[in-house]
Design an enzyme around this catalytic site. Structure first.
Site, PDB file in Angstrom:
ATOM      1  N   SER A  43       0.855  -1.203   0.000  1.00 37.70           N
ATOM      2  CA  SER A  43       0.000   0.000   0.000  1.00 37.70           C
ATOM      3  C   SER A  43       0.882   1.241   0.000  1.00 37.70           C
ATOM      4  O   SER A  43       2.101   1.163   0.192  1.00 37.70           O
ATOM      5  CB  SER A  43      -0.887   0.007   1.241  1.00 37.70           C
ATOM      6  OG  SER A  43      -0.073   0.194   2.390  1.00 37.70           O
ATOM      7  N   ASP A 102      -0.889  -1.594  -4.116  1.00 38.72           N
ATOM      8  CA  ASP A 102      -2.278  -1.598  -3.667  1.00 38.72           C
ATOM      9  C   ASP A 102      -2.769  -0.148  -3.559  1.00 38.72           C
ATOM     10  O   ASP A 102      -2.103   0.681  -2.942  1.00 38.72           O
ATOM     11  CB  ASP A 102      -2.313  -2.281  -2.289  1.00 38.72           C
ATOM     12  CG  ASP A 102      -3.707  -2.618  -1.819  1.00 38.72           C
ATOM     13  OD1 ASP A 102      -4.615  -2.735  -2.662  1.00 38.72           O
ATOM     14  OD2 ASP A 102      -3.884  -2.782  -0.592  1.00 38.72           O
ATOM     15  N   GLU A 149     -10.481   0.210 -10.006  1.00 38.89           N
ATOM     16  CA  GLU A 149     -11.629   0.041  -9.106  1.00 38.89           C
ATOM     17  C   GLU A 149     -12.808   0.882  -9.564  1.00 38.89           C
ATOM     18  O   GLU A 149     -12.661   2.028  -9.973  1.00 38.89           O
ATOM     19  CB  GLU A 149     -11.231   0.420  -7.667  1.00 38.89           C
ATOM     20  CG  GLU A 149     -12.378   0.254  -6.670  1.00 38.89           C
ATOM     21  CD  GLU A 149     -11.912   0.259  -5.203  1.00 38.89           C
ATOM     22  OE1 GLU A 149     -10.808  -0.245  -4.925  1.00 38.89           O
ATOM     23  OE2 GLU A 149     -12.660   0.758  -4.360  1.00 38.89           O
ATOM     24  N   GLY A 166     -11.048  -5.515   0.929  1.00 39.15           N
ATOM     25  CA  GLY A 166     -11.712  -5.470   2.230  1.00 39.15           C
ATOM     26  C   GLY A 166     -12.347  -6.800   2.584  1.00 39.15           C
ATOM     27  O   GLY A 166     -13.479  -6.866   3.050  1.00 39.15           O
ATOM     28  N   ASP A 194      -5.729  -7.776   4.647  1.00 37.52           N
ATOM     29  CA  ASP A 194      -4.722  -6.983   5.356  1.00 37.52           C
ATOM     30  C   ASP A 194      -5.009  -7.022   6.854  1.00 37.52           C
ATOM     31  O   ASP A 194      -4.166  -7.411   7.657  1.00 37.52           O
ATOM     32  CB  ASP A 194      -4.762  -5.531   4.825  1.00 37.52           C
ATOM     33  CG  ASP A 194      -3.669  -4.665   5.428  1.00 37.52           C
ATOM     34  OD1 ASP A 194      -2.793  -5.190   6.138  1.00 37.52           O
ATOM     35  OD2 ASP A 194      -3.691  -3.443   5.192  1.00 37.52           O
TER      36      ASP A 194
HETATM   37 ZN   LIG Z   1      -8.419  -2.126  -0.689  1.00 34.37          ZN
END
Ligand SMILES: [Zn+2]
Length: 308
Positions: free
Chosen positions: A50, A82, A134, A210, A254
């Site tokens: 990330s 990410d 996304e 998520g 995560d």
């Molecule tokens: Zn994410």
């Protein structure tokens, strides 16, 4: 041996109706734990970095440790950015040797998301790197990424988006969320949206962000040793299995790693208050994360033997 992109792994995953795990990495112990678990299960893996991890460890340190992991384990590993916020961050990672990048333009309006994603795709593809984008908005908090409420992905827009941008995979919003507090009430994922997208984009890899299960065992362990984590709830394992049978090829986790690591370190301190060797508690954390990832491969991902 070298890092690979996600192209082949997604193709096999789609056909085999399983998902590849994408685990967020921040340091050597997490990397070792994840790849050792995947080695045991003969599973391919995506190691996600990330923006927060880039800031914490730096792309070159992470790339160097991941290169060592490839040589030590011989498994298929993709190194992935990410939630890339912009083209500059994408370039930094591609230059460091990442094989996959996500550009997250989901907070822009649709046309701007298309325009920026297309720019990233053109740059990344020219360098042999694959791109995830996304569409839709996930609720929750993760590093710099946060949103109040879900905006579910529109299936027709997903088709248009994929055609216009040329992305290799697409993260969609069907009710998963970032962080440890995913549902106030009963867990609910909109499978009909996933089904419609899969019908309109057959063979195209879908990504779920998520998607931590949020182990109550690890929360209890944290709290037993002094933490104050209340009301945390994740995605039920059966829902994730179902998603991986419906075209979801990548499942991001995560929070589960963070909880496992924190639980193990708290326990190590609690059990041996006199100890101060970092290898003791970091080693305990590494073992706990490896066990977690092995369990994920068996129960959630179904990706054991995906290397064959
Ligand atoms: Zn994410």
């Amino acid at each position: 041996m070298a890092l690979v992109t996600t192209k082949e792994m997604f193709k096999k995953a789609y056909e085999g109706k399983y998902a590849i795990g994408a685990f967020n990495i921040n340091n050597m112990e997490i990397i070792q734990a994840v790849v050792n678990a995947c080695k045991v299960k003969n599973s391919a893996v995506i190691l996600s970095v990330s923006k927060g991890a880039l800031k914490y460890a730096g792309p070159r340190y992470l790339k160097a440790i991941v290169d060592a992991a490839v040589e030590e384990t011989g498994i298929d590993i993709a190194l992935h950015l990410d939630h890339g916020p912009d083209l500059d961050t994408v370039k930094e990672c591609v230059e460091a040797g990442f094989t996959s990048v996500m550009f997250d333009g989901s907070h822009y309006d649709y046309d701007e998301n298309v325009r920026l994603t297309k720019e990233v795709v053109e740059y990344a593809h020219a360098h042999g790197v694959v791109v995830e984008a996304e569409l839709g908005v996930l609720a929750g908090v993760e590093d710099d990424v946060h949103a109040e409420a879900h905006v579910y992905t529109n299936p027709d827009q997903a088709v248009d988006f994929v055609n216009k941008t040329g992305v290799d995979s697409l993260a969609i919003a069907i009710g998963t969320s970032h962080g440890a507090f995913k549902f106030a009430g009963t867990p609910d994922l909109k499978f009909h949206i996933l089904e419609e997208i899969q019908k309109k984009l057959p063979g195209f890899p879908i990504v779920l962000h998520g998607a931590s299960a949020v182990s109550q065992e690890h929360i209890a362990m944290c709290n037993e040793y002094g933490a104050k984590i209340k009301g945390a709830q994740g995605i039920p394992v059966e829902m994730l299995r179902k998603a991986s049978e419906m075209g979801v090829c990548k499942i991001n986790m995560d929070t589960d790693i963070r909880l496992a690591m924190t639980a193990a370190i708290r326990k190590a301190f609690g059990d041996k208050p006199e100890a101060f060797d970092p290898r003791g508690y970091l080693g305990a954390a590494r073992t706990e994360i490896q066990n977690l990832v092995e369990k994920k491969i068996d129960e959630v991902l179904g990706s054991a033997n995906s290397m064959n």
